[in-house]
Write a protein that holds these residues in place. Structure first.
Motif, PDB file in Angstrom:
ATOM      1  N   LYS A   1      69.935 124.146  48.635  1.00 45.04           N
ATOM      2  CA  LYS A   1      70.490 125.466  48.768  1.00 45.04           C
ATOM      3  C   LYS A   1      70.108 126.508  47.829  1.00 45.04           C
ATOM      4  N   ARG A   2      69.775 127.625  48.359  1.00 49.98           N
ATOM      5  CA  ARG A   2      69.112 128.480  47.597  1.00 49.98           C
ATOM      6  C   ARG A   2      69.979 128.851  46.308  1.00 49.98           C
ATOM      7  N   GLU A   3      71.219 128.897  46.156  1.00 54.38           N
ATOM      8  CA  GLU A   3      72.095 129.313  45.358  1.00 54.38           C
ATOM      9  C   GLU A   3      72.119 128.006  44.204  1.00 54.38           C
ATOM     10  N   ASP A   4      71.540 126.764  44.624  1.00 53.16           N
ATOM     11  CA  ASP A   4      71.446 125.762  43.614  1.00 53.16           C
ATOM     12  C   ASP A   4      70.120 125.554  43.076  1.00 53.16           C
ATOM     13  N   ILE A   5      69.349 126.360  43.318  1.00 56.03           N
ATOM     14  CA  ILE A   5      67.994 126.270  42.690  1.00 56.03           C
ATOM     15  C   ILE A   5      67.949 126.800  41.356  1.00 56.03           C
ATOM     16  N   PRO A   6      67.431 126.270  40.229  1.00 50.45           N
ATOM     17  CA  PRO A   6      67.358 127.143  38.989  1.00 50.45           C
ATOM     18  C   PRO A   6      66.232 128.009  38.943  1.00 50.45           C
ATOM     19  N   GLU A   7      66.053 128.646  37.866  1.00 51.61           N
ATOM     20  CA  GLU A   7      64.943 129.790  37.846  1.00 51.61           C
ATOM     21  C   GLU A   7      63.726 128.894  37.483  1.00 51.61           C
ATOM     22  N   TYR A   8      62.587 129.183  38.098  1.00 49.74           N
ATOM     23  CA  TYR A   8      61.412 128.533  37.451  1.00 49.74           C
ATOM     24  C   TYR A   8      60.374 129.644  36.959  1.00 49.74           C
ATOM     25  N   GLU A   9      59.702 129.193  35.922  1.00 56.74           N
ATOM     26  CA  GLU A   9      58.912 130.004  35.216  1.00 56.74           C
ATOM     27  C   GLU A   9      57.394 130.275  36.185  1.00 56.74           C
ATOM     28  N   THR A  10      56.982 131.523  36.278  1.00 57.20           N
ATOM     29  CA  THR A  10      55.912 131.748  37.268  1.00 57.20           C
ATOM     30  C   THR A  10      54.611 131.883  36.911  1.00 57.20           C
ATOM     31  N   ASP A  11      54.376 131.572  35.370  1.00 57.62           N
ATOM     32  CA  ASP A  11      53.159 132.116  34.488  1.00 57.62           C
ATOM     33  C   ASP A  11      51.983 131.202  34.823  1.00 57.62           C
ATOM     34  N   VAL A  12      52.540 129.961  35.306  1.00 57.09           N
ATOM     35  CA  VAL A  12      51.466 128.903  35.440  1.00 57.09           C
ATOM     36  C   VAL A  12      51.194 128.470  36.809  1.00 57.09           C
ATOM     37  N   SER A  13      51.919 128.026  37.671  1.00 55.40           N
ATOM     38  CA  SER A  13      51.802 127.191  39.031  1.00 55.40           C
ATOM     39  C   SER A  13      52.306 128.181  40.052  1.00 55.40           C
ATOM     40  N   ILE A  14      51.390 128.012  41.128  1.00 60.99           N
ATOM     41  CA  ILE A  14      51.847 128.724  42.291  1.00 60.99           C
ATOM     42  C   ILE A  14      52.984 127.919  43.156  1.00 60.99           C
ATOM     43  N   SER A  15      53.240 126.605  42.569  1.00 57.54           N
ATOM     44  CA  SER A  15      54.540 125.954  43.265  1.00 57.54           C
ATOM     45  C   SER A  15      55.794 126.794  42.615  1.00 57.54           C
ATOM     46  N   CYS A  16      55.688 127.145  41.337  1.00 56.50           N
ATOM     47  CA  CYS A  16      56.893 128.048  40.827  1.00 56.50           C
ATOM     48  C   CYS A  16      56.916 129.098  41.431  1.00 56.50           C
ATOM     49  N   CYS A  17      55.782 129.957  41.609  1.00 51.91           N
ATOM     50  CA  CYS A  17      55.903 131.141  42.585  1.00 51.91           C
ATOM     51  C   CYS A  17      56.710 131.165  43.818  1.00 51.91           C
ATOM     52  N   LEU A  18      56.209 130.007  44.513  1.00 53.71           N
ATOM     53  CA  LEU A  18      56.573 129.781  45.866  1.00 53.71           C
ATOM     54  C   LEU A  18      58.232 129.641  45.608  1.00 53.71           C
ATOM     55  N   ILE A  19      58.716 128.712  45.083  1.00 53.62           N
ATOM     56  CA  ILE A  19      60.077 128.293  44.669  1.00 53.62           C
ATOM     57  C   ILE A  19      60.818 129.907  44.521  1.00 53.62           C
ATOM     58  N   GLU A  20      60.353 130.365  43.531  1.00 50.44           N
ATOM     59  CA  GLU A  20      60.965 131.855  42.976  1.00 50.44           C
ATOM     60  C   GLU A  20      60.740 132.636  44.408  1.00 50.44           C
ATOM     61  N   ASN A  21      59.810 132.845  44.895  1.00 55.98           N
ATOM     62  CA  ASN A  21      59.988 133.664  46.003  1.00 55.98           C
ATOM     63  C   ASN A  21      61.092 133.315  47.179  1.00 55.98           C
ATOM     64  N   PHE A  22      61.374 132.083  47.308  1.00 54.53           N
ATOM     65  CA  PHE A  22      62.591 131.468  48.070  1.00 54.53           C
ATOM     66  C   PHE A  22      63.881 131.938  47.298  1.00 54.53           C
ATOM     67  N   ARG A  23      63.856 131.497  46.093  1.00 56.99           N
ATOM     68  CA  ARG A  23      65.132 131.705  45.418  1.00 56.99           C
ATOM     69  C   ARG A  23      65.727 132.961  45.230  1.00 56.99           C
ATOM     70  N   ARG A  24      64.568 134.072  45.249  1.00 54.29           N
ATOM     71  CA  ARG A  24      65.215 135.456  45.295  1.00 54.29           C
ATOM     72  C   ARG A  24      65.068 135.956  46.574  1.00 54.29           C
ATOM     73  N   GLY A  25      65.172 135.325  47.642  1.00 51.96           N
ATOM     74  CA  GLY A  25      65.396 135.630  48.815  1.00 51.96           C
ATOM     75  C   GLY A  25      64.348 136.707  49.450  1.00 51.96           C
ATOM     76  N   PHE A  26      63.338 136.821  48.824  1.00 55.13           N
ATOM     77  CA  PHE A  26      62.116 137.586  49.484  1.00 55.13           C
ATOM     78  C   PHE A  26      61.680 137.013  50.780  1.00 55.13           C
ATOM     79  N   SER A  27      61.233 137.853  51.851  1.00 59.07           N
ATOM     80  CA  SER A  27      60.735 137.436  53.019  1.00 59.07           C
ATOM     81  C   SER A  27      59.602 136.627  53.351  1.00 59.07           C
ATOM     82  N   LEU A  28      59.579 135.665  54.110  1.00 60.40           N
ATOM     83  CA  LEU A  28      58.362 135.009  54.301  1.00 60.40           C
ATOM     84  C   LEU A  28      57.046 135.515  54.821  1.00 60.40           C
TER      85      LEU A  28
END
Length: 281
Positions: free
Chosen positions: A253-280
């Motif tokens: 669930k979105r609220e159960d996802i911890p914050e991910y650092e986005t300075d290295v990998s696109i995987s973390c950027c995608l996860i943060e994109n979802f966690r923060r509720g941004f549109s697909l």
């Protein structure tokens, strides 16, 4: 992401030049790089750190006005054996954890090129020793003219959404215990989108729809270029995990996802994109 170093500039055009004492010198031996210890972290050695005189090396690229050179593989063993206790051989992923984003990008990219050179010292067609091209980044067989360019393998990674839940997984080969996303290499004869469908089905037994491109990044640690996508679950949400590839796979669930650092990998950027509720979209 690892390549986002603006306002600094990555200059990777091919050229031939001599090193300055302050330029970085990457020494690659086996599948590791010789790094200089600095407390609990590591630094990339500079040309001036080596006392052997003129070390055979060649230019790789520059970040701003500082160049990266690679010691010729023929001299690597000698440099490693003569290095002081302040130096240690480290795997390429060590660069990933360097605090300076310029060293992280530069070191990882240099290791990518060094790894490619180490795998192509001899011609795969006739067995002759390869030479470096004088006009482009390539190695050429002087006997049969077989030309080999740096290996860049395409990879897809996808954030699959199921309402307010994200499909997350852990690859058995990843030393990081955190959950990430489904990913995999693109196979011969398939598009990036087809690879997304296949990887999600193979690793999680799920169908997806509404695949949309998110972005891309170089990933030197696996000689790859990663294309990131978002997608939505299509049908049954029962996960059938591929145990040969994954140790975990689950809907989070979105609220159960911890914050991910986005300075290295696109995987973390995608996860943060979802966690923060941004549109697909």
């Amino acid at each position: 992401m690892i390549h986002d170093i603006a306002p600094h500039k990555f200059n990777n055009e091919f050229r031939v030049q001599s090193p300055k004492p302050s330029d970085f010198l990457v020494v690659f031996f086996g599948d590791k790089s010789l790094l200089k210890k600095n407390g609990d972290s590591f630094e990339i050695p500079r040309v001036e750190d080596f006392k052997q005189g003129d070390i055979p090396c060649h230019y790789l690229f520059s970040i701003d006005d500082t160049a990266y050179f690679l010691a010729d593989l023929s001299i690597s063993k000698e440099l490693v054996e003569s290095a002081s206790d302040d130096y240690v051989l480290c795997p390429a992923r060590t660069y990933r954890y360097m605090g300076d984003p310029l060293l992280r990008m530069g070191g990882a990219t240099a290791a990518h090129i060094a790894h490619w050179e180490s795998l192509n010292r001899f011609c795969g067609r006739c067995g002759s020793e390869m030479t470096r091209s004088e006009k482009e980044r390539a190695v050429v067989c002087p006997k049969c003219r077989n030309t080999v360019y740096p290996r860049i393998s395409p990879v897809v990674i996808v954030a699959v959404r199921n309402g307010d839940k994200l499909l997350m997984a852990h690859n058995i080969d990843n030393p990081n215990p955190r959950l990430f996303l489904i990913s995999g290499f693109v196979e011969v004869g398939e598009s990036l989108e087809q690879a997304v469908h296949r990887e999600v089905m193979e690793e999680a037994g799920l169908r997806v729809k509404n695949i949309r491109y998110f972005g891309s990044q170089p990933w030197p640690f696996s000689d790859s270029l990663i294309a990131g996508f978002t997608a939505e679950l299509d049908g049954d949400d029962t996960i059938h995990m591929q145990k040969e590839e994954l140790s975990e796979a689950m809907w989070v669930k979105r609220e159960d996802i911890p914050e991910y650092e986005t300075d290295v990998s696109i995987s973390c950027c995608l996860i943060e994109n979802f966690r923060r509720g941004f549109s697909l979209e």
